[in-house]
Every structure is written in C-alpha cells, then in structure tokens.
Design an enzyme around this catalytic site. Structure first.
Site, PDB file in Angstrom:
ATOM      1  N   ASP A 218       0.859  -1.191   0.000  1.00  0.00           N
ATOM      2  CA  ASP A 218       0.000   0.000   0.000  1.00  0.00           C
ATOM      3  C   ASP A 218       0.899   1.247   0.000  1.00  0.00           C
ATOM      4  OD1 ASP A 218      -2.233   1.830   0.537  1.00  0.00           O
ATOM      5  OD2 ASP A 218      -3.352   0.037   1.041  1.00  0.00           O
ATOM      6  N   HIS A 241       2.186   1.921  -3.172  1.00  0.00           N
ATOM      7  CA  HIS A 241       1.246   2.850  -3.810  1.00  0.00           C
ATOM      8  C   HIS A 241       1.750   4.283  -3.790  1.00  0.00           C
ATOM      9  CE1 HIS A 241      -2.365  -0.154  -3.255  1.00  0.00           C
ATOM     10  NE2 HIS A 241      -1.345  -0.666  -3.900  1.00  0.00           N
TER      11      HIS A 241
END
Ligand SMILES: *[C@@H]1O[C@H](CO)[C@@H](O)[C@H](O)[C@H]1NC(C)=O
Ligand SMILES: *[C@@H]1O[C@H](CO)[C@@H](O)[C@H](O)[C@H]1NC(C)=O
Ligand SMILES: *[C@@H]1O[C@H](CO)[C@@H](O)[C@H](O)[C@H]1NC(C)=O
Length: 407
Positions: A218, A241
């Site tokens: 993430d 991310h």
C-alpha cells in the site's frame, strides 16, 4: 614522547566518556527469562526489562540479542526517568493469527520522551494469514488488525536501522508525535499484501524519514490530517502505492496539513507517485498547504503526479458535492523518469475550492506502455480541473494544455 603519549591517552579517555549510548546501562531480555526458541512468548520478559530501564535515572537500553523470539504483543509505556532505547539485534515474530495479538498494535510505544528503537534486527508481523482474510473493504465492522509498530505521543525520538517485515496492517502508525526521526529504516512486505502502508503519520509535527527503503503493498508513506513539518528525503518506494497526502476531508475536525517536503526520492513500479487526495462532500472545510515534491525519479510509475479532490474509493460518497479542502502553495519540481499510465500528470481540484499557487516545473515523464487507441507508444498526457498552475522549466508532457478546465 611521554607527554605526547599522555595527551593521547587523556583524549582517548575523554572520548570513551562521551555519548550517552556508550554509557547506557543494558537490560538484556534473556536475563529476564526470554528464550530465543521462536516458540515461547517473551512479552513478560520484555516488560520486566522495560520496567527497570524506564525507571533508571541514567540512560539505558533494553537489549533483544541475536536469535528468534516469539512476542504476542506489548505496550511500552512511559514516561521514563531518562533517555531509553530498545535495541533489537534478533528477530521478533508475531503470532500469525491476528486474534492472538488481541490489540490494534503489536508493539505500541506510548508517551515517552527521548526514546530510540534501533539495531540490525527484524520485526516480523507474519501477516500472510491476516491479508488472506482481510475483508475490511467490504465489511465496515472488520475486526482490529494489529500494526507492527504504533507510536502514540512520543517526542524527541528516533527509529534507526531495524526492519519491519510483513505487518498484518500498516507497518508503522505515528500519532500525536513531535520531533521524531526514522533513519536507515527498512520496510518490507509483498506487493500483494493488503493495507500494509509503510509509515502513516497523523496529528504529528516535525517528523523526518530519511535514507529509508520501503517495499510494501500500500502507500509507502501516507500523511493524514493535522500533520505539520514532515520531511521525506532519500527514500526509495516500490513496490507500493507511492507517497500520499490524505485522504483528507472525510471527517469533521480534521487538522490542517502544513509543510510537507518529499525530496530526492526514487519510486519504482509503484501504483502512484506523489499524490494529494481529498474526498468530495466534505462535512467541514479543511486546508493543505506548503507541500513540496522535488528531485524525484519515477521508474515505471502509475499516476506519477496527482492531485485528486474527487477521491472516492468503492463509490462511498456523494460526488455531486465538491471537496471542501483548500489546497495551496504546492510545488512539483524536477520529477523525471517513466510513467506506466498514459495520464502522467493529473491535477483535479475542487470546483468550490480551486487549488491556489501550485508550481509545476521541470517535468520529464515518458509513457512506457501502449496508447489508449491500442497503437504502440503514444505520448504521456495531463488532465487539469480548477487549477491554474505556475509553470517553469521544461514540461514533458505539456501540463494543462488541451485539457478541459473542469472534468
Ligand atoms: C529532537 O530529537 C532529537 C533526538 O532525541 C534531539 O537530539 C534533538 O535535540 C531534538 N530537537 C529539539 C528541537 O528538541
Ligand atoms: C539525491 O541527491 C544526491 C546528491 O545530491 C544525488 O546524487 C542523487 O542523484 C539524488 N537522487 C535523486 C533521486 O534525486
Ligand atoms: C501561500 O504563500 C503565500 C506567499 O508566500 C503566503 O502569503 C500565504 O500565506 C501562503 N498561504 C498558505 C495557506 O500557507
């Protein structure tokens, strides 16, 4: 000759006397019953060693020596009487089953001044079971999933050298902290791991992350509301991310975000690059200002430069009402490399609160994939709404040209 020797000897003794680290009393957890079997829980031993270290009136260190230890969960609480550290040389293993941790943090460190977590060891959250059963995107009542490290109200402190591996949830959460530095820190989890943000910062001031490598599933670093003077420098990100401010504007009583610098960083194969995101239909106004992203290399990165004030995952919001978060005094400068999405620069601001004073300069991003039409190649593109950036230097792709002012 003799005199010279004596001076050298005195200097040597003075050197030895310097630095609290050399003087720190050591509290070794194996002297308190911890066994490096990887099977018997060392929580009690760690708490006993901590109690003595924290009560010491001189600087002290709790030592977890080489070896593999099982740790169920601990809450390391201050205040302490003097600076205190935890040195991890071994590997700590969390129970694989999240229910066995019985807390939202595996290691929670709270209300301590002048704390240091350091060493060459690893905190292994053994997250695979938790990721496989994570239904939090569908189930709002999903059970608490522990983070590897939670720092609550910790001041003038440092994390150095250790590795956070396979956390079940965020690796690190920083809440209500002031003057806190992460250096030479490593975060590692697979690209497919769920919700494993690297370092999440909220309601904290003066947080620095430098010379750190983050590989996770993430956001590498996510910065929430009430964060001020956050400095991210010489950090590599990928997989992951990217670096993210937000999401903002979802709740009432959010504090302003002020003073974010992301500089001299490299992202590789990440889903996003640098982004600021806020929800539409905010319940209250908010602000995010003085945010600077510069000297960044993008290697095959999706959405390398992104302001998204229509952030609405899983369509959980009313898109008809604009975001009430005001974004101002932002710069994106000297950002180069390759983009894996054709849309390389997207600056979509709020229709009721347009972005103000956003500088975009020296951008050079080449699209590596196929064009939307299916033909080979194709140039990188940009999209803008409710923003009139200040341009400088060369811009590839051209930014905010041939792009509607409202999306
Ligand atoms: C910030 O924390 C570090 C590490 O404890 C300390 O050396 C430094 O003096 C602190 N800075 C301020 C301004 O208090
Ligand atoms: C970071 O700074 C160093 C020293 O100025 C430079 O050599 C390096 O190329 C920079 N890296 C990035 C990603 O800008
Ligand atoms: C933005 O920058 C301008 C000019 O430096 C300054 O006057 C203004 O107060 C800043 N706004 C915010 C919200 O920081």
């Amino acid at each position: 000759m003799a005199m010279e020797f004596r001076i050298t000897a005195i200097c040597f003794l003075l050197l030895l006397a310097q630095g609290p680290e050399t003087q720190a009393a050591i509290f070794d957890v194996t002297k308190y019953g911890a066994q490096a079997s990887g099977k018997s829980d060392i929580s009690q031993a760690l708490m006993s060693a901590w109690k003595e270290a924290c009560g010491s009136i001189t600087p002290s260190t709790v030592l977890i020596p080489r070896g593999t230890y099982l740790l169920t969960a601990v809450k390391i609480l201050g205040p302490c009487k003097a600076p205190v550290g935890i040195q991890v040389q071994g590997t700590l293993l969390a129970p694989a089953n999240p229910a066995q941790v019985k807390a939202d943090g595996w290691l929670t460190i709270e209300r301590i001044d002048r704390f240091m977590l350091f060493g060459t060891g690893t905190l292994d959250g053994q997250g695979a079971t938790a990721w496989a059963n994570n239904d939090c995107s569908k189930n709002p009542n999903c059970g608490p999933i522990p983070m590897n490290l939670r720092f609550n109200f910790v001041t003038n402190s440092v994390v150095r050298g250790i590795t956070s591996k396979d956390s079940k949830n965020f690796h690190v959460n920083v809440l209500g902290c002031t003057n806190f530095t992460f250096q030479h820190f490593t975060i590692s989890a697979p690209e497919t791991s769920i919700n494993t943000d690297g370092i999440h910062i909220g309601r904290s001031t003066g947080i620095s992350i430098t010379d750190t490598n983050i590989m996770t599933g993430d956001d590498c670093v996510s910065i929430g509301d009430g964060s001020q003077q956050i400095n991210v420098e010489r950090v590599t990100c990928g997989p992951g991310h990217g670096f993210s401010v937000g999401s903002l504007g979802r709740y009432k009583n959010e504090g302003p975000v002020v003073g974010i610098t992301v500089r001299n960083c490299t992202l590789t194969n990440t889903q996003n690059g640098v982004r600021v995101k806020s929800w539409p239909a905010s319940p209250a106004p908010g602000t995010a200002s003085e945010m600077h992203f510069e000297d960044i290399i993008m290697n095959n990165v999706g959405n390398p430069i992104l302001i998204d004030q229509e952030y609405c995952p899983y369509n959980q919001c009313n898109m008809k009402n604009p975001s009430l978060v005001k974004i101002s005094n932002v710069s994106f400068k000297n950002i180069r490399g390759t983009t894996s999405t054709q849309l390389a620069v997207k600056l979509v601001c709020s229709s009721s609160n347009p972005c103000q004073n956003v500088e975009v300069g020296d951008i050079d991003l080449a699209y590596t994939g196929k064009a939307n039409t299916g033909t080979q190649g194709g140039a990188a593109t940009s999209q803008c709404a409710n923003i009139k950036p200040i341009f400088s230097g060369k811009l590839n792709p051209p930014v905010c040209v041939n792009s509607a002012q409202s999306s």
